[in-house]
Design an enzyme around this catalytic site. Structure first.
Site, PDB file in Angstrom:
ATOM      1  CE  LYS A  83      -3.844   1.792   2.700  1.00 47.24           C
ATOM      2  NZ  LYS A  83      -4.717   1.620   3.879  1.00 47.24           N
ATOM      3  CB  SER A 158      -8.077   3.531   3.301  1.00 45.80           C
ATOM      4  OG  SER A 158      -6.953   2.682   4.202  1.00 45.80           O
ATOM      5  CB  SER A 182      -7.805   0.491   6.187  1.00 46.49           C
ATOM      6  OG  SER A 182      -8.650   1.731   6.229  1.00 46.49           O
TER       7      SER A 182
END
Lengths: 482, 485
Positions: A83, A158, A182
């Site tokens: 990420k 997210s 997330s």
């Protein structure tokens, strides 16, 4: 699953056997993943693909696999995406934000270093909500990520890019971060496994901070075994993160074959009916397999979202103060004074949702409001933790849905509060700091997947893994044998 | 102007830079005078994803100072974040302590005798310094040196107990002396290791109200602090005399023209939005750690002072000078312990007039002083046993001793400095002196008795200082008186 030369490799174990047995080379493997990356660019999962670097690492690994004396790390053959909030030296790092445009990290996160040291290959940096603030990956400066199987729907957030990169087989697993769900929520939206360890398990050194007392690095994958192997490599004390707990201080506890589920979650009005039905069926099937599963009350459920958003916004407003364009990142070219430089850089650099949370966080920490909001939310957090701890002192784990509903449409009009409320079941684990995992549980009438979530006591990850196997309907696994 | 009817109320905030190897929350070096921005890292520059870690030495030094000042050490202490935006503050907040400082209470005594007073300390907290903005070196804009960003500090905050500039002066000096004794800080005010903010207000004498105060920031000398306070008292008195009101503001002292002026670009009222630093777990100070620190404390200046004045009978003045530095007090005491026959006041005079100035001039510590202790002792024995006069000892033997480091007894013999008690030898010189100075003899006889010391001096010069002064005086008196007849 990845297909190479007509052969399917379902998990890391398959891949490692293939590599050692000579049926497969790392170069072939990485090439296969890269093909999938290219075939899926329309999903917008990747922010940057490390094609050359991954190929070089693959060639190097192949050489070592065929050198009998070479020692291979436990993750050889694991091709991962990371990420865009986790640092790697000489690689861009932007947290999906314009304010970090062009920023190159000058050091490597502890977790990433451990993955590399274990011979994992990082194939690229994946999209996410700006500064990990969002629940559907629509706040990224790079634009939204599409759900790989339902392209008109969001992938969740997210860590949306992480989930989709795994979902469409561009990598074995992805390293995400989980501040309020997330990792687990996008896993649930994409039919994957999402695992958030205990707070203090994996070093946050190199993870861009959102809510410091909530953030934890997690893993999204398709196979439980892959997820646990990757977790095992990343976890453990680190001089660069003072909040890590020495595992020697943690008590192990025996398995009691008792789980609880939150009655207030299952009866929650926001819960989609298919999720409720499937969840209760799952409870029954566990009971049928000799596990005691009891409903427990949790009347604080409607305080979860307010407490979570007050506290994380407060921490975020503080953590994001460093992005001022002075030492790195994007500085507004339109400023002539220091004050103007601050306001213009931050006005131009941050997106709407990030600004909203900075303002909210600044407000709740201000003189005259601190006691009413921040201090009150801290008290609520302590109460929640005390209550959940009592439950988990008696039960091995706590079951609840991961999300109240399945993935919404990309174009769905939702107010910020509606989106916040969709995190109601996932923020619990971060408020208490306990480990939690989301496992695929079923699909709704539109064929959109949803997950079941299991939370265990702090530092009791092993209990999560034991029950996860059972929940995943692995008929061979029995609690006692593990 | 009737400023005498006002009494000042003064509180201090003193920043103390700690003698650690590295910064408060990362491993950067902190030595003074390094090239700009050479002592920085991802952590001190607040790169994305970096976290602080507490410097154990900072905590230990805070406890050390706290114990020495009689503070209560907080058993569970933690850091807070203090938010404001400035170019030299990389994180956008300062890591400091707000709600649970590590030390609470404690006192420092100022004044002597009846004016002796205890100044209460409110608390001492740990924090980090900011970087340094440099506005005058580039035409393109300001430059920032982050070497100082993250340097560990203690901030000591007093109650508003101080009542004069003299007390401010003494307080800062006592604190500086203490931090040096404790190896908590080098106390170098010129280098900014000790900086004081003075909060000054005035009120009618006898009143107990607290009025609007002004804060004079960042004073790097005890003398300047005293002067700034004096100026501020005068300034505020004049305003009140004219029927004006004091505005609460931050000012700075300008030593050049000896006045305080409002700081430019007056800051708005800040809301620092303090909250507990989530990246640093609370620190538990164990009893064992307290015991360890306590047992490692040196003898403190007040303890030495007490010993020197009561046990050794030294004057307060002498004791003040001897306890100024730990090494001096220690060496003085050691020497006396080894040679109980030496008169403490004699040794103290030698320290104050010769040894300490010599060390200061040659830039050495007392431990590096070249003359061995036993030589110092035998030097003093020569004086005490009248083998050599004090003035000869100081003026002739001491320089020779410094140069040769030979045994003082042998050296005095070699230089022919041993006092003579031989009356014939002295009488010979007396006669010569009287013959050489007929006019003075005449004046003496006419009643100018003060000339006696002149004659003694002349005899001393003739005998190279060897003549015993008492015998010289006796012979001179009898000669001068006898010849009147």
């Amino acid at each position: 699953m990845i297909q190479v030369s007509g052969k399917n490799y379902r998990c890391l174990d398959d891949i490692q056997k293939g590599l050692k047995g000579g049926d497969l080379t790392s170069v072939q493997l990485v090439q296969a993943y890269l093909r999938e990356v290219k075939a899926n660019t329309h999903l917008n999962a990747y922010v940057e693909v490390y094609e050359n670097e991954a190929m070089t690492a693959a060639r190097d690994l192949d050489e070592r696999i065929h050198t009998s004396s070479a020692k291979l790390g436990p993750l050889f053959g694991a091709v991962l995406s990371v990420k865009d909030v986790i640092a790697q030296e000489n690689h861009h790092l932007t947290a999906g934000s314009r304010i970090l445009e062009g920023y190159t990290s000058i050091y490597t996160a502890t977790a990433v270093q451990r993955l590399l040291d274990a011979d994992a290959i990082i194939i690229g940096r994946v999209n996410c909500d700006e500064f990990a603030m969002g629940s559907d990956n629509r706040t990224s400066v790079y634009g939204p990520v599409r759900n790989g199987e339902h392209q008109e729907h969001v992938p969740g957030g997210s860590s949306g890019g992480s989930a989709v990169s795994v979902q469409v087989n561009t990598c074995l697993a992805s390293i995400g971060s989980d501040t309020g769900g997330s990792v687990r929520q996008p896993a649930s939206f994409c039919g994957l496994i999402g695992f958030k360890p205990s707070y203090g398990r994996i070093s946050r050194h190199g993870l861009i901070a959102y809510g410091s007392s909530f953030d934890q690095i997690g893993v999204i994958g398709k196979k439980l075994d892959d997820v646990t192997k990757i977790y095992e490599v990343m976890k453990g004390v680190d001089d660069y993160d003072a909040t890590l707990i020495d595992p020697l201080m943690v008590e192990d506890r025996p398995i009691r074959k008792k789980l609880a589920y939150l009655k207030d979650a299952v009866e929650h009005p926001s819960l989609q009916p298919e999720i409720r039905e499937t969840f209760l069926k799952k409870v029954k099937s566990l009971q049928a397999r000799d596990i005691e599963v009891q409903p427990v009350d949790f009347e604080l459920i409607d305080y979860l979202i307010p407490a979570y958003y007050v506290l994380t916004s407060a921490e975020a407003s503080s953590n994001l103060s460093r992005y001022d364009g002075l030492r790195y990142g994007r500085r507004s070219p339109h400023a002539t004074t220091l004050l103007e430089s601050y306001s213009k850089t931050r006005t131009e650099g941050f997106g709407l949702e990030v600004k909203r949370r900075i303002l909210l966080g600044t407000f709740v920490l201000s003189v005259g409001y601190y006691d009413a909001y921040f201090a009150k939310a801290q008290k609520v957090r302590r109460l929640i933790k005390a209550q959940i701890s009592r439950v988990l002192a008696e039960y091995d784990g706590l079951l609840l849905p991961t999300t109240p509903r399945t993935a919404w449409k990309l174009g769905a009009e939702m107010s910020p509060v509606q989106i916040y409320l969709s995190d109601v079941f996932s923020v619990l684990a971060n408020l208490v700091g306990f480990p939690a995992i989301s496992l695929p549980m079923g699909k709704d009438v539109e064929n959109l997947p949803f997950g079941i979530q299991l939370i265990s006591g702090t530092f009791q990850e092993h209990l999560l893994f034991v029950y996860s196997k059972l929940i995943l309907d692995d008929e061979d696994s029995v609690v006692e044998t593990i | 102007m009737q400023s005498h009817i006002y009494e000042p109320v003064i509180g201090l905030e003193v920043h103390i830079q700690l003698l650690t190897q590295s910064k408060a929350f990362c491993g950067d070096d902190i030595s003074f005078g390094a090239e700009a921005n050479s002592q920085t890292s991802t952590i001190s520059l607040a790169h994305p994803g970096t976290l602080p870690r507490a410097n154990k030495k900072q905590v230990e030094l805070a406890i050390r100072l706290g114990i020495a000042l009689g503070c209560e050490i907080t058993s569970t202490t933690y850091f807070d974040r203090k938010h404001y935006f400035y170019a030299d503050l990389p994180k956008g907040f300062q890591t400091t302590q707000d709600s649970r400082p590590i030390c609470m209470g404690g006192t420092i005594e100022v004044g002597e005798g009846t004016s002796r007073r205890e100044i209460r300390i409110h608390h001492i907290h740990m924090e980090e310094d900011a970087g340094k903005s440099i506005h005058d070196q580039s035409s393109e804009g300001s430059l920032i040196d982050y070497n100082r960003a993250g340097v560990p500090l203690l901030e000591l905050v007093t109650e508003p107990d101080l009542r004069s500039s003299e007390e401010v002066y003494q307080f800062i000096n006592k604190l500086r002396q203490l931090v040096r004794y404790l190896d908590v800080s080098d106390g170098n005010m010129e280098e900014g290791s000790l900086r004081a903010d003075c909060n000054v207000s005035i009120r009618p004498k006898g009143s107990s109200e607290l009025n609007t105060r002004c804060e004079i920031k960042n004073i790097n000398s005890a003398r300047f602090a005293a002067r700034a306070v004096d100026f501020e008292i005068r300034r505020q008195s004049e305003i009140l005399e004219k029927g004006g009101t004091i505005i609460q503001e931050t000012r700075e002292y300008s030593p050049g023209d000896d006045r305080t002026v409002p700081l430019r670009g007056k800051e708005e009222a800040h809301d620092y939005r303090y909250f507990p630093e989530p990246d640093l777990p609370p620190l538990s100070i164990s009893d064992e750690m307290l015991r360890k620190v306590k047992s490692s404390l040196p003898i403190l200046p007040a303890q030495w002072h007490n010993k020197f004045t009561t046990e050794f009978g030294l004057s307060i003045y002498d004791a003040d000078l001897l306890v100024e530095h730990r090494e001096i007090a220690q060496s003085f005491d050691t020497l006396l312990q080894k040679s109980p026959d030496i008169q403490p006041s004699l040794l103290s005079k030698l320290y104050i007039n010769k040894i300490i100035p010599h060390c200061n001039e040659s830039g050495i510590s007392i431990g590096e002083f070249e003359v061995p202790g036993q030589h110092i002792v035998s030097f003093l024995e020569l004086i005490e046993t009248d083998k050599i006069s004090t003035s000869v000892a100081y003026q002739k033997l001491w320089p020779a001793l410094l140069e040769t480091k030979e045994h003082p007894q042998l050296l005095a013999q070699k230089l022919n400095l041993i006092q003579s008690f031989d009356e014939d030898y002295i009488a010979e010189s007396v006669k010569l002196v009287l013959i050489e100075n007929p006019a003075k003899v005449e004046a003496y006889k006419k009643g100018k008795k003060a000339l006696l010391s002149f004659f003694i001096g002349q005899v001393m010069r003739k005998t190279n200082g060897k003549a015993n002064p008492q015998i010289t005086r006796k012979i001179l008196q009898s000669e001068l008186n006898s010849s009147t007849d």
